[in-house]
Design an enzyme around this catalytic site. Structure first.
Site, mmCIF file in Angstrom:
data_model
loop_
_atom_site.group_PDB
_atom_site.id
_atom_site.type_symbol
_atom_site.label_atom_id
_atom_site.label_comp_id
_atom_site.label_asym_id
_atom_site.label_seq_id
_atom_site.Cartn_x
_atom_site.Cartn_y
_atom_site.Cartn_z
ATOM 1 N N PRO A 126 0.773 -1.250 0.000
ATOM 2 C CA PRO A 126 0.000 0.000 0.000
ATOM 3 C C PRO A 126 0.806 1.302 0.000
ATOM 4 O O PRO A 126 0.784 2.080 0.957
ATOM 5 C CB PRO A 126 -0.839 -0.130 1.266
ATOM 6 C CG PRO A 126 0.012 -0.932 2.188
ATOM 7 C CD PRO A 126 0.727 -1.916 1.304
ATOM 8 N N CYS A 127 1.457 1.576 -1.114
ATOM 9 C CA CYS A 127 2.225 2.812 -1.239
ATOM 10 C C CYS A 127 1.319 4.044 -1.226
ATOM 11 O O CYS A 127 1.787 5.147 -0.939
ATOM 12 C CB CYS A 127 3.085 2.788 -2.495
ATOM 13 S SG CYS A 127 2.208 2.393 -4.017
#
Length: 169
Positions: A126-127
């Site tokens: 989850p950047c």
């Protein structure tokens, strides 16, 4: 040997790339740092059943943590950053500086940002949960509109509360 499939999502088509049982890429349309299409291999959806199932549950608002075999390709530093991204809780954000501190490199916020931008497995790694030091949106490989959508979606907690739309990205 890599194989790929393409699945629909609320943020547009997602190209899944894998080798054997491991997911090596999840790319959005027009994503920055997207490898050449020919490197993705032949179309074959068969190895991606669990990925497709978990993505559907995520976008239905019933899954907040992925459990998949991942094999992102990158430098040791990049892989360290990507591993730390997976520790950011669903619905929460941290800054690049906080992420740099978390991996023991407090002066490396810029390098963390570069590694974050080259994350090959969007959404699952989850950047999108990393924001600027003031809490504002900064760059996102899939575009800021997608980043904002994903953050709003996670904060709302359910599909209906997030105002889910199958928009043309």
């Amino acid at each position: 040997m890599n194989v790929k499939t393409i699945v629909d999502s609320p943020v547009g088509p997602l190209t899944l790339v894998g080798e054997g049982r491991e997911l090596t890429g999840l790319y959005m349309t027009d994503q920055r740092h997207r490898p050449a299409e020919e490197s993705f291999g032949e179309l074959d959806a068969s190895p991606f059943g669990a990925v497709i199932e978990q993505l559907a549950a995520y976008f239905d608002g019933t899954l907040d943590t992925f459990d998949l075999p991942l094999a992102p390709r990158g430098t040791p530093f990049q892989r360290r950053v990507w591993t730390a991204l997976c520790e950011i809780p669903y619905g929460e954000t941290i800054s690049y500086g906080e992420l740099a501190e978390q991996i023991g490199r407090p002066s490396a916020a810029r390098a963390v940002g570069l590694a974050n931008g080259k994350n090959p497995i969007s959404i699952i790694v989850p950047c999108h949960r990393v924001v600027g030091s003031g809490g504002g949106l900064t760059g996102y490989g899939g575009g800021l509109a997608r980043k904002q959508y994903l953050l709003d979606f996670e904060r709302a907690g359910t599909k209906s509360e997030a105002g889910l739309q199958l928009a043309a990205w």
